[in-house]
Write a protein that holds these residues in place. Structure first.
Motif, PDB file in Angstrom:
ATOM      1  N   ARG A   1       0.683  -6.270  -6.101  1.00 55.51           N
ATOM      2  CA  ARG A   1       1.292  -5.386  -5.115  1.00 55.51           C
ATOM      3  C   ARG A   1       0.791  -5.792  -3.727  1.00 55.51           C
ATOM      4  NH1 ARG A   1       3.020  -0.323  -7.334  1.00 55.51           N
ATOM      5  NH2 ARG A   1       3.621  -0.696  -9.501  1.00 55.51           N
TER       6      ARG A   1
ATOM      7  N   VAL B   1       4.237  -3.961   1.841  1.00 55.40           N
ATOM      8  CA  VAL B   1       5.506  -3.529   1.250  1.00 55.40           C
ATOM      9  C   VAL B   1       5.398  -2.052   0.878  1.00 55.40           C
ATOM     10  CG1 VAL B   1       7.154  -3.870  -0.627  1.00 55.40           C
ATOM     11  CG2 VAL B   1       5.957  -5.851   0.366  1.00 55.40           C
ATOM     12  N   VAL B   2       6.177  -1.217   1.516  1.00 61.08           N
ATOM     13  CA  VAL B   2       6.089   0.228   1.328  1.00 61.08           C
ATOM     14  C   VAL B   2       6.270   0.626  -0.130  1.00 61.08           C
ATOM     15  CG1 VAL B   2       7.178   2.436   1.887  1.00 61.08           C
ATOM     16  CG2 VAL B   2       6.812   0.729   3.687  1.00 61.08           C
ATOM     17  N   ASN B   3       7.225   0.017  -0.812  1.00 62.22           N
ATOM     18  CA  ASN B   3       7.520   0.408  -2.191  1.00 62.22           C
ATOM     19  C   ASN B   3       6.470  -0.050  -3.194  1.00 62.22           C
ATOM     20  OD1 ASN B   3       9.873   1.712  -1.430  1.00 62.22           O
ATOM     21  ND2 ASN B   3      11.164  -0.102  -1.765  1.00 62.22           N
ATOM     22  N   ASP B   4       5.472  -0.817  -2.753  1.00 60.58           N
ATOM     23  CA  ASP B   4       4.412  -1.260  -3.656  1.00 60.58           C
ATOM     24  C   ASP B   4       3.274  -0.246  -3.782  1.00 60.58           C
ATOM     25  OD1 ASP B   4       5.703  -3.548  -4.329  1.00 60.58           O
ATOM     26  OD2 ASP B   4       4.336  -4.940  -3.335  1.00 60.58           O
ATOM     27  N   TYR B   5       3.304   0.798  -2.983  1.00 58.66           N
ATOM     28  CA  TYR B   5       2.238   1.801  -3.028  1.00 58.66           C
ATOM     29  C   TYR B   5       2.465   2.767  -4.188  1.00 58.66           C
ATOM     30  CZ  TYR B   5       0.399   0.241   1.444  1.00 58.66           C
ATOM     31  OH  TYR B   5      -0.167  -0.509   2.437  1.00 58.66           O
TER      32      TYR B   5
ATOM     33  N   GLU C   1       3.302   6.019  -6.304  1.00 58.40           N
ATOM     34  CA  GLU C   1       4.243   7.103  -6.051  1.00 58.40           C
ATOM     35  C   GLU C   1       3.494   8.394  -5.735  1.00 58.40           C
ATOM     36  OE1 GLU C   1       6.995   7.577  -9.230  1.00 58.40           O
ATOM     37  OE2 GLU C   1       7.394   5.428  -9.418  1.00 58.40           O
ATOM     38  N   TYR C   2       4.100   9.215  -4.926  1.00 59.96           N
ATOM     39  CA  TYR C   2       3.511  10.520  -4.616  1.00 59.96           C
ATOM     40  C   TYR C   2       3.690  11.467  -5.800  1.00 59.96           C
ATOM     41  CZ  TYR C   2       3.642   8.991   0.306  1.00 59.96           C
ATOM     42  OH  TYR C   2       3.469   8.316   1.482  1.00 59.96           O
TER      43      TYR C   2
ATOM     44  N   LYS D   1       0.510   0.577   7.349  1.00 61.88           N
ATOM     45  CA  LYS D   1       1.217   1.101   6.176  1.00 61.88           C
ATOM     46  C   LYS D   1       0.275   1.881   5.257  1.00 61.88           C
ATOM     47  CE  LYS D   1       5.197  -1.969   6.021  1.00 61.88           C
ATOM     48  NZ  LYS D   1       5.053  -2.542   7.387  1.00 61.88           N
TER      49      LYS D   1
ATOM     50  N   TRP E   1       0.938   5.715   4.385  1.00 61.39           N
ATOM     51  CA  TRP E   1       1.019   6.203   3.008  1.00 61.39           C
ATOM     52  C   TRP E   1       0.085   7.395   2.809  1.00 61.39           C
ATOM     53  CZ3 TRP E   1      -2.627   6.638  -0.890  1.00 61.39           C
ATOM     54  CH2 TRP E   1      -2.121   6.985  -2.148  1.00 61.39           C
TER      55      TRP E   1
END
Length: 523
Positions: A207, A211-215, A217-218, A267, A271
């Motif tokens: 990851r 890249v935002v989508n690599d964090y 999930e909330y 980022k 996050w």
């Protein structure tokens, strides 16, 4: 506002956990002589880059370039002259006796006697006792000696840490320490600077922090903090170590450093902010329920990130040893992005109402096990050890009289976790350089992470050769343009602000690292 510069304190004892047991306190007392030395004024207190970054090892160090001689207190290997050989023989005999006594003490009389052996036995005795008294972890497989988690409290049972860069040199030691003390750990890493996997941590790999989508999930509900696969979505702390780490590479590829070190850090902070906002909204929807998270609730309450002594540049000798209040003097895009990352953290922590604290740690030269000498950006000690182990010439750029402060990786890991767990009401801006505090207890601060003892590169090369039992020649090559001549660090703010004092002397750390290299080579 800027915090006050630290003054010499009459109380030179580092802060220790009030929950420490007899063994931990007795082992700690054996370090008092070294601790006292660190806090005296020195006239010669004083990070690494060839294209193999003598100043930097994986974000990890300062990006000055290599150098080292040691001014260590008596009893820490500074024996010279015609009696040196005799002294070494005596130390070896004493070490053998102490090792046997330590093992028998652990088996027959209990751990406290091992600690007494450590106190009486000097450096060799401490190492024998620490090995015999290694403590098993709450989670994971890393047995740590009391000095390796000195002052670090155990988890309250509801704390979970996200570690970016957790597969790397420093990050993997941080993961070990957190698991040992009972924290749940999630690693986010792109595997660009390390492959130190840990089966006891949740791994998000590969990851990318840019890249935002690599964090992670909330959370989706306040009542349930796990996703459909049972993975924990709750976090209470963040350690941000992921970075591009080479001073020299940053000169040829500044855009990479802007994207990873500055943009990636932004980022991470975004996050964290989004995570806390999501949790807050879920709690409101659920009528303010707890949602888990131990005594601190379900919010992320602290972020600690790796900065670098590179931001000091090539300082005026009059400023040595360097305090956190020293002016910015960085000379590379790497240093610039680290310094501006600190600014992002300051704005983040002081501009919020949810109480998130932030601490940036300025690492000097970090060394120790798991530092890969084949990495072109590795630190000078791992490179010298690899040269000595293979019998090749140990090559020093320049005359070798450059000075550096080298700090052992397990001490650095401990500093990171101490900063992570520092209670805001006890700190929040004490000491010099960068401290800012905000309503609700949130604050930003910076600390040097170092030993306060400097050594020349020439002396380092000699110690490496000796520790490896090597016949390698020590040779000198042309100096590299831009290398920093002197680097020295003042460790007092970290001592006073978060209770950190380096517990491993340079001699002991080098011996531990050499032993790791020898075991690695033997496989």
């Amino acid at each position: 506002m800027n915090a006050q510069s630290p003054e010499e304190s009459p109380d030179r004892t580092p802060a220790r956990s009030s929950s420490a047991g007899p063994l931990e306190l007795e082992i700690s007392s054996s370090l008092d002589e070294y601790d006292d030395y660190l806090h005296d004024d020195h006239d010669d207190d004083h990070d690494d880059d060839h294209d193999y970054d003598y100043d930097d090892g994986p974000d990890l160090g300062d990006d000055h370039d290599y150098g080292l001689v040691g001014v260590l207190p008596s009893g820490y290997g500074n024996i010279r002259g015609r009696d040196a050989a005799h002294a070494r023989r005596l130390r070896r005999r004493r070490a053998a006796v102490l090792c046997a006594v330590a093992v028998l003490s652990a088996l027959v009389l209990g751990a406290s006697v091992v600690a007494v052996v450590a106190v009486l036995g000097g450096g060799k005795g401490r190492r024998a006792a620490a090995a015999a008294a290694a403590v098993p972890p709450v989670y994971g497989s890393a047995f740590l000696s009391p000095e390796e988690y000195l002052g670090v409290r155990a988890s309250d049972g509801g704390e979970s840490v996200l570690v970016t860069g957790g597969l790397g040199f420093i990050g993997s030691h941080v993961v070990d320490l957190l698991l040992h003390r009972g924290f749940k750990v999630t690693i986010l890493d792109d595997e660009s600077n390390g492959h130190n996997h840990n089966a006891n941590a949740r791994e998000l790999v590969p990851r990318d922090v840019t890249v935002v989508n690599d964090y992670p999930e909330y959370p989706t509900t306040a009542a349930s903090t796990t996703d459909d696969d049972g993975d924990d979505r709750r976090f209470t702390h963040v350690v941000h170590l992921a970075a591009a780490i080479s001073v020299s590479e940053s000169m040829s590829d500044p855009d990479k450093y802007e994207r990873v070190n500055y943009g990636g850090s932004q980022k991470v902070l975004d996050w964290i902010g989004g995570y806390n906002e999501r949790v807050f909204s879920l709690l409101l929807e659920g009528g303010g329920g707890g949602g888990g998270g131990g005594s601190g609730g379900p919010f992320i309450r602290k972020v600690v990130a790796a900065s670098s002594a590179a931001i000091y540049g090539d300082p005026d000798p009059a400023l040595l040893p360097l305090k956190e209040s020293a002016p910015y003097g960085g000379k590379s895009p790497y240093a610039d992005t680290k310094y501006r990352m600190e600014g992002l953290m300051r704005d983040f922590a002081t501009g919020r109402d949810d109480g998130v604290g932030a601490i940036a740690l300025r690492f000097f030269n970090v060394y120790g096990p798991r530092q890969d000498p084949k990495n072109p950006y590795s630190g000078v000690i791992s490179l010298f050890l690899e040269m000595a182990g293979s019998g090749r010439d140990i090559t020093i750029l320049g005359d070798g009289e450059m000075t550096r402060d080298f700090v052992y990786v397990k001490d650095v890991a401990r500093a990171i976790v101490l900063a992570l767990l520092r209670e805001e009401e006890e700190g929040g801006g004490g000491g010099g350089g960068g401290g800012n505090k905000k309503r609700g207890g949130a604050s930003f601060d910076v600390y040097n992470v170092c030993t306060g003892v400097s050594i020349t590169i020439n002396a380092l090369a000699e110690r490496v050769r000796s520790s490896m039992g090597s016949t390698s020649n020590i040779v000198h090559a042309e100096p590299r343009e831009g290398d920093i001549r002197e680097s020295g660090c003042d460790p007092r703010k970290a001592r006073d602000g978060m209770g950190f004092v380096a517990a491993v002397s340079q001699d002991d750390g080098l011996e531990k690292t050499a032993a790791w290299f020898r075991s690695r080579t033997a496989k």
